[in-house]
Each structure stands twice: as C-alpha cells, then as structure tokens.
Scaffold this active site. Structure first.
Site, mmCIF file in Angstrom:
data_model
loop_
_atom_site.group_PDB
_atom_site.id
_atom_site.type_symbol
_atom_site.label_atom_id
_atom_site.label_comp_id
_atom_site.label_asym_id
_atom_site.label_seq_id
_atom_site.Cartn_x
_atom_site.Cartn_y
_atom_site.Cartn_z
ATOM 1 N N ALA A 88 0.838 -1.205 0.000
ATOM 2 C CA ALA A 88 0.000 0.000 0.000
ATOM 3 C C ALA A 88 0.868 1.249 0.000
ATOM 4 C CB ALA A 88 -0.933 -0.009 1.206
ATOM 5 N N TYR A 89 1.883 1.267 0.843
ATOM 6 C CA TYR A 89 2.786 2.424 0.910
ATOM 7 C C TYR A 89 3.526 2.604 -0.407
ATOM 8 C CZ TYR A 89 6.450 5.549 2.641
ATOM 9 O OH TYR A 89 7.309 6.613 2.825
ATOM 10 N N SER A 90 4.090 1.527 -0.933
ATOM 11 C CA SER A 90 4.851 1.609 -2.177
ATOM 12 C C SER A 90 3.979 2.104 -3.326
ATOM 13 C CB SER A 90 5.448 0.236 -2.525
ATOM 14 O OG SER A 90 6.337 -0.210 -1.512
ATOM 15 N N SER A 145 1.170 3.817 -3.120
ATOM 16 C CA SER A 145 0.717 5.193 -2.905
ATOM 17 C C SER A 145 1.818 6.197 -3.233
ATOM 18 C CB SER A 145 0.232 5.382 -1.463
ATOM 19 O OG SER A 145 1.302 5.355 -0.534
ATOM 20 N N LYS A 146 3.061 5.860 -2.922
ATOM 21 C CA LYS A 146 4.153 6.782 -3.213
ATOM 22 C C LYS A 146 4.476 6.804 -4.704
ATOM 23 C CE LYS A 146 4.847 8.515 0.853
ATOM 24 N NZ LYS A 146 4.602 9.954 1.113
#
Length: 225
Positions: free
Chosen positions: A131-133, A135-136
């Site tokens: 999710a973080y990867s 989103s960035k």
C-alpha cells in the site's frame, strides 16, 4: 517581502525539519497537521477542510506535502481493505487535495514551489509494504503530471524520494522490514530528517529554476535509476 510556506505533517518528522530549515531562510511557515500544536489542525483527507484552510491561510508561495502514513506492514494478500484505502487517502488524496486548493493562487501570482514527499518505495517497491509503495508511486505520477501542466506558469512541482529516514513515522514499521530497507542503503545507515530538509529548502527556493516534474533521490546510494 518574505515568502510563506505551508507544510502538511509539519508538527513532526520531515515536516518539522522542513519547517525549521525554511524558517532559517526567512520563510514564514504555517504548519497543517492533525496533531495538536499545528497552526492549522486539519485532516488532509477532508477536501472541504483543506479548502477552508487554504481560504483562511491567505497567499501561500511554497507547499510542502509531508503528511503521510506507512500503512500495513504485511504481505499484499493480508492487507486489510480499510488499511489500503487509508494509506491512499492520506498519501495520495491528501496530496491531491492540498495541490488542488493551493496551486490556483500560485498560478495567479506567477510564482510557486510545490515539494511532494514520495519515497524510494514508490520507485523500487518495498516487500510487505504494498500500500505504501503503490501510494508513493502515485505521488510520483501526480508530481510529473502537475509539473508539466504548470511548466510555463512560474510554479515548479518536484518530488523527493527518500530512503528510510529516522522519523517518528518509521517507529511503527516492523523491525524486520526496517532492517531490510536499511540494509539496501550503501552508506549503511538511515538518513536524517535534517538532511532531507536541506533538499526541500533548495526545491522551495529561487535557486531551482529549470526543474519541474522531477524526482530527487536522497537515499545514501540506494537509488539505481
């Protein structure tokens, strides 16, 4: 006349370091955060609240989008739907909301700087951080698109992609995940918030004049492209 910067997530971590650094350059800083102590206590996931903050803040010359969350630290198939959505709400939608609210004023005045905090994870992809990867990576795409849209307006939009940095946001990262992403850094250490703040200060200034829609790595040598 002193310029004014608005920094989301400005109470701690990279946002706080950026605030201190910009103030040293004589920039007036307004912090926007969900935490107590911010000049504007606002949730970036709420577009109406962000727009109201923009109306109340007055002219903003520099926008630093530092508000963010790490999100779930688990394999993709174990990511809860609400965790995935929340990560995108803060990291991507929050950046969209602030740019949408503050960029028009910069365009009207013919000068502005937008600095979006992305991540090396958005370029390389970190395991157990889907999710973080993702989103960035979206923040990087948004930056490139907006930079091109504003290329002749006097408003420059750039992103920074840090490797792991010593900030409170990483305090909740699983130790094995943190150890893995730190091991990828050739300098063999995590970065410091003050080091990232130096790059933010440059991108927020007149010193950057022929760069927009770009992604600046600050990774201790981790970057491979």
């Amino acid at each position: 006349m002193p310029r004014t910067a608005l920094i989301t997530g400005g109470v701690s971590g990279l946002g706080r370091a950026a605030a201190v650094r910009l103030e040293a350059d004589g920039v007036k800083v307004i912090t926007l955060d969900v935490a107590d102590g911010a000049d504007l206590v606002v949730d970036v996931t709420d577009p109406d609240a962000v727009q109201a903050a923009a109306d109340a803040a007055g002219p903003i010359d520099v926008l630093v989008n530092s508000a963010g969350v790490v999100g779930p630290n688990v394999p993709l198939w174990e990511v809860p739907i609400d965790g995935w959505r929340r990560t995108f709400e803060v990291n991507v939608n929050g950046t969209f909301h602030t740019c949408r609210a503050f960029v028009p004023g910069m365009r009207e005045r013919g000068w502005g700087r937008v600095v979006n905090l992305a991540s090396m994870a958005g370029k390389d992809g970190n395991p157990n951080m889907a999710a973080y990867s993702a989103s960035k990576a979206a923040v990087i795409g948004l930056t490139k698109s907006l930079g091109k849209e504003l290329a002749t307006s006097g408003v420059l939009v750039n992103a920074i992609a840090p490797a792991v940095i010593e900030t409170p946001m990483n305090a909740g990262t699983a130790p094995d995940t943190l150890a893995h992403i730190t091991s990828l850094i050739p300098m063999r250490r995590a970065g410091k918030a003050e080091e990232v703040a130096e790059l933010i200060a440059w991108l927020a200034s007149d010193k950057v004049s022929f760069s927009t829609g770009a992604v600046y790595d600050i990774s201790g040598g981790r970057a491979t492209y």
